[in-house]
Design a protein around this motif. Structure first.
Motif, PDB file in Angstrom:
ATOM      1  N   MET A  78       9.583 -25.979 -87.382  1.00 49.71           N
ATOM      2  CA  MET A  78       9.832 -26.534 -88.714  1.00 49.71           C
ATOM      3  C   MET A  78       9.441 -28.007 -88.757  1.00 49.71           C
ATOM      4  O   MET A  78       9.589 -28.732 -87.778  1.00 49.71           O
ATOM      5  CB  MET A  78      11.301 -26.343 -89.105  1.00 49.71           C
ATOM      6  CG  MET A  78      11.724 -24.884 -89.227  1.00 49.71           C
ATOM      7  SD  MET A  78      13.442 -24.687 -89.758  1.00 49.71           S
ATOM      8  CE  MET A  78      13.339 -25.257 -91.442  1.00 49.71           C
ATOM      9  N   THR A  79       8.915 -28.427 -89.904  1.00 48.39           N
ATOM     10  CA  THR A  79       8.436 -29.813 -90.051  1.00 48.39           C
ATOM     11  C   THR A  79       9.492 -30.736 -90.670  1.00 48.39           C
ATOM     12  O   THR A  79       9.261 -31.944 -90.781  1.00 48.39           O
ATOM     13  CB  THR A  79       7.168 -29.848 -90.915  1.00 48.39           C
ATOM     14  OG1 THR A  79       7.457 -29.241 -92.193  1.00 48.39           O
ATOM     15  CG2 THR A  79       6.044 -29.074 -90.246  1.00 48.39           C
ATOM     16  N   ILE A  80      10.613 -30.174 -91.081  1.00 45.77           N
ATOM     17  CA  ILE A  80      11.724 -30.985 -91.573  1.00 45.77           C
ATOM     18  C   ILE A  80      12.997 -30.502 -90.885  1.00 45.77           C
ATOM     19  O   ILE A  80      13.045 -29.385 -90.372  1.00 45.77           O
ATOM     20  CB  ILE A  80      11.895 -30.913 -93.110  1.00 45.77           C
ATOM     21  CG1 ILE A  80      12.120 -29.466 -93.561  1.00 45.77           C
ATOM     22  CG2 ILE A  80      10.693 -31.509 -93.818  1.00 45.77           C
ATOM     23  CD1 ILE A  80      12.468 -29.338 -95.032  1.00 45.77           C
ATOM     24  N   ARG A 123      16.145 -30.538 -88.080  1.00 46.54           N
ATOM     25  CA  ARG A 123      16.524 -30.925 -86.725  1.00 46.54           C
ATOM     26  C   ARG A 123      15.356 -30.959 -85.741  1.00 46.54           C
ATOM     27  O   ARG A 123      15.371 -31.760 -84.800  1.00 46.54           O
ATOM     28  CB  ARG A 123      17.621 -29.991 -86.205  1.00 46.54           C
ATOM     29  CG  ARG A 123      18.930 -30.096 -86.972  1.00 46.54           C
ATOM     30  CD  ARG A 123      20.052 -29.415 -86.234  1.00 46.54           C
ATOM     31  NE  ARG A 123      19.769 -27.993 -85.992  1.00 46.54           N
ATOM     32  CZ  ARG A 123      20.523 -27.208 -85.217  1.00 46.54           C
ATOM     33  NH1 ARG A 123      21.587 -27.729 -84.606  1.00 46.54           N
ATOM     34  NH2 ARG A 123      20.225 -25.934 -85.041  1.00 46.54           N
ATOM     35  N   ALA A 124      14.367 -30.073 -85.930  1.00 47.69           N
ATOM     36  CA  ALA A 124      13.268 -30.020 -84.967  1.00 47.69           C
ATOM     37  C   ALA A 124      12.505 -31.351 -84.866  1.00 47.69           C
ATOM     38  O   ALA A 124      12.379 -31.917 -83.779  1.00 47.69           O
ATOM     39  CB  ALA A 124      12.325 -28.872 -85.317  1.00 47.69           C
ATOM     40  N   PRO A 125      11.987 -31.903 -85.978  1.00 45.30           N
ATOM     41  CA  PRO A 125      11.295 -33.198 -85.866  1.00 45.30           C
ATOM     42  C   PRO A 125      12.239 -34.351 -85.524  1.00 45.30           C
ATOM     43  O   PRO A 125      11.826 -35.328 -84.881  1.00 45.30           O
ATOM     44  CB  PRO A 125      10.655 -33.382 -87.242  1.00 45.30           C
ATOM     45  CG  PRO A 125      11.441 -32.521 -88.167  1.00 45.30           C
ATOM     46  CD  PRO A 125      11.890 -31.354 -87.350  1.00 45.30           C
ATOM     47  N   GLU A 126      13.503 -34.233 -85.935  1.00 45.06           N
ATOM     48  CA  GLU A 126      14.464 -35.289 -85.611  1.00 45.06           C
ATOM     49  C   GLU A 126      14.707 -35.368 -84.106  1.00 45.06           C
ATOM     50  O   GLU A 126      14.657 -36.447 -83.501  1.00 45.06           O
ATOM     51  CB  GLU A 126      15.786 -35.037 -86.347  1.00 45.06           C
ATOM     52  CG  GLU A 126      15.694 -35.218 -87.852  1.00 45.06           C
ATOM     53  CD  GLU A 126      16.963 -34.827 -88.580  1.00 45.06           C
ATOM     54  OE1 GLU A 126      17.057 -35.061 -89.794  1.00 45.06           O
ATOM     55  OE2 GLU A 126      17.876 -34.260 -87.927  1.00 45.06           O
ATOM     56  N   MET A 127      14.967 -34.217 -83.501  1.00 45.04           N
ATOM     57  CA  MET A 127      15.211 -34.196 -82.060  1.00 45.04           C
ATOM     58  C   MET A 127      13.962 -34.588 -81.263  1.00 45.04           C
ATOM     59  O   MET A 127      14.048 -35.275 -80.246  1.00 45.04           O
ATOM     60  CB  MET A 127      15.692 -32.806 -81.640  1.00 45.04           C
ATOM     61  CG  MET A 127      17.080 -32.457 -82.135  1.00 45.04           C
ATOM     62  SD  MET A 127      18.347 -33.559 -81.449  1.00 45.04           S
ATOM     63  CE  MET A 127      19.253 -33.974 -82.940  1.00 45.04           C
ATOM     64  N   ILE A 149      10.654 -42.646 -85.420  1.00 40.92           N
ATOM     65  CA  ILE A 149      12.055 -42.489 -85.839  1.00 40.92           C
ATOM     66  C   ILE A 149      12.165 -42.623 -87.357  1.00 40.92           C
ATOM     67  O   ILE A 149      12.881 -41.857 -88.018  1.00 40.92           O
ATOM     68  CB  ILE A 149      12.944 -43.539 -85.134  1.00 40.92           C
ATOM     69  CG1 ILE A 149      13.082 -43.203 -83.653  1.00 40.92           C
ATOM     70  CG2 ILE A 149      14.316 -43.614 -85.790  1.00 40.92           C
ATOM     71  CD1 ILE A 149      13.818 -41.918 -83.360  1.00 40.92           C
ATOM     72  N   GLN A 150      11.461 -43.566 -87.929  1.00 44.67           N
ATOM     73  CA  GLN A 150      11.544 -43.775 -89.379  1.00 44.67           C
ATOM     74  C   GLN A 150      10.923 -42.620 -90.155  1.00 44.67           C
ATOM     75  O   GLN A 150      11.353 -42.328 -91.270  1.00 44.67           O
ATOM     76  CB  GLN A 150      10.880 -45.103 -89.745  1.00 44.67           C
ATOM     77  CG  GLN A 150      11.649 -46.302 -89.218  1.00 44.67           C
ATOM     78  CD  GLN A 150      11.098 -47.631 -89.697  1.00 44.67           C
ATOM     79  OE1 GLN A 150      10.049 -47.689 -90.341  1.00 44.67           O
ATOM     80  NE2 GLN A 150      11.806 -48.712 -89.388  1.00 44.67           N
ATOM     81  N   ARG A 151       9.934 -41.952 -89.575  1.00 42.23           N
ATOM     82  CA  ARG A 151       9.382 -40.763 -90.232  1.00 42.23           C
ATOM     83  C   ARG A 151      10.385 -39.605 -90.182  1.00 42.23           C
ATOM     84  O   ARG A 151      10.532 -38.857 -91.146  1.00 42.23           O
ATOM     85  CB  ARG A 151       8.065 -40.354 -89.569  1.00 42.23           C
ATOM     86  CG  ARG A 151       6.856 -41.119 -90.075  1.00 42.23           C
ATOM     87  CD  ARG A 151       5.561 -40.499 -89.598  1.00 42.23           C
ATOM     88  NE  ARG A 151       5.402 -40.617 -88.145  1.00 42.23           N
ATOM     89  CZ  ARG A 151       4.807 -41.656 -87.563  1.00 42.23           C
ATOM     90  NH1 ARG A 151       4.331 -42.651 -88.302  1.00 42.23           N
ATOM     91  NH2 ARG A 151       4.691 -41.694 -86.242  1.00 42.23           N
ATOM     92  N   ALA A 152      11.062 -39.452 -89.055  1.00 36.04           N
ATOM     93  CA  ALA A 152      12.029 -38.368 -88.903  1.00 36.04           C
ATOM     94  C   ALA A 152      13.319 -38.640 -89.669  1.00 36.04           C
ATOM     95  O   ALA A 152      13.967 -37.704 -90.163  1.00 36.04           O
ATOM     96  CB  ALA A 152      12.338 -38.142 -87.427  1.00 36.04           C
ATOM     97  N   PHE A 153      13.679 -39.914 -89.779  1.00 34.90           N
ATOM     98  CA  PHE A 153      14.909 -40.323 -90.482  1.00 34.90           C
ATOM     99  C   PHE A 153      14.545 -41.379 -91.526  1.00 34.90           C
ATOM    100  O   PHE A 153      14.809 -42.570 -91.347  1.00 34.90           O
ATOM    101  CB  PHE A 153      15.929 -40.887 -89.484  1.00 34.90           C
ATOM    102  CG  PHE A 153      16.321 -39.943 -88.392  1.00 34.90           C
ATOM    103  CD1 PHE A 153      17.352 -39.035 -88.576  1.00 34.90           C
ATOM    104  CD2 PHE A 153      15.656 -39.957 -87.170  1.00 34.90           C
ATOM    105  CE1 PHE A 153      17.729 -38.159 -87.559  1.00 34.90           C
ATOM    106  CE2 PHE A 153      16.020 -39.092 -86.142  1.00 34.90           C
ATOM    107  CZ  PHE A 153      17.055 -38.181 -86.343  1.00 34.90           C
TER     108      PHE A 153
END
Length: 211
Positions: free
Chosen positions: A63-65, A67-71, A178-182
């Protein structure tokens, strides 16, 4: 003689300053009450609020949005590490748990420095411990204005308008990955010293306190 008069005047001024009451509706008291509230509730976190370790099933990994990109972003900067494992999972259509493969993310020693736990209500009404990763502490920067006091029922209320600053800002909060993920980090960082916030305060027996 002039020197004695000057000393008396200075001493009298100091006494007046020292006798200020915590119930006075002045900028100093309102600022201190606001800052005290920010110390307790002004931690700036990523908003993960999860049980740790964090397990990603195969269905979530691409998934591109979420938990996957965040982690993945947190692992890239060294706050978490991942490994393949299995865990028990109970499908909604079944009462018996089954083994399922997951990618498990755990905090590194560096990540533990930014980890904070919160007690939140669970699905069954019981308290659950959830963990988040925090990148700074919000504090009062400058006072814009105050409004009040007004009487509401048997209480006095004030409103303090202020800008905030960020203390103990983690360097990784500026990382583009990090800023892209959050993305919520960006307006928080850019708003420091610029965005006007407000805090409602109420007069208690101990002085002014944030509502």
């Amino acid at each position: 003689m002039k020197n004695k008069v000057l000393c008396v005047m200075v001493l009298g001024t100091l006494l007046l300053v020292g006798c200020g009451s915590k119930s006075d509706a002045n900028e100093k008291n309102l600022s201190e009450a606001t800052n005290a509230n920010l110390i307790k509730k002004g931690q700036l976190c990523l908003g993960i609020v999860s049980k740790w370790p964090v397990d990603l099933p195969e269905s979530e990994r691409q998934m591109t949005i979420g938990r996957a990109p965040e982690m993945a972003a947190l692992e890239k900067i060294g706050l978490v590490r991942s490994h393949e494992t299995e865990t028990d999972f109970t499908p909604l259509s079944n009462t018996s748990p089954v083994k399922t493969k997951v990618l498990r993310y755990e905090l590194t020693e560096e990540g533990k420095n930014f980890y904070r736990e919160k007690e939140l209500p669970g699905l069954a009404g019981e308290k659950e411990i959830r963990g988040d990763i925090c990148f700074g502490q919000q504090a009062l920067d400058s006072v814009i204005k105050t409004e009040g006091p007004i009487t509401v029922g048997d209480k006095k209320e004030m409103t303090l308008y202020y800008t905030y600053k960020i203390e103990n800002l983690a360097d990784w909060a500026k990382n583009p990955d990090i800023q892209r993920a959050f993305p919520g980090i960006i307006p928080t960082l850019n708003g420091a010293g610029k965005t006007t916030l407000n805090q409602n305060l109420i007069l208690t027996d101990q002085g002014w306190e944030a509502q």
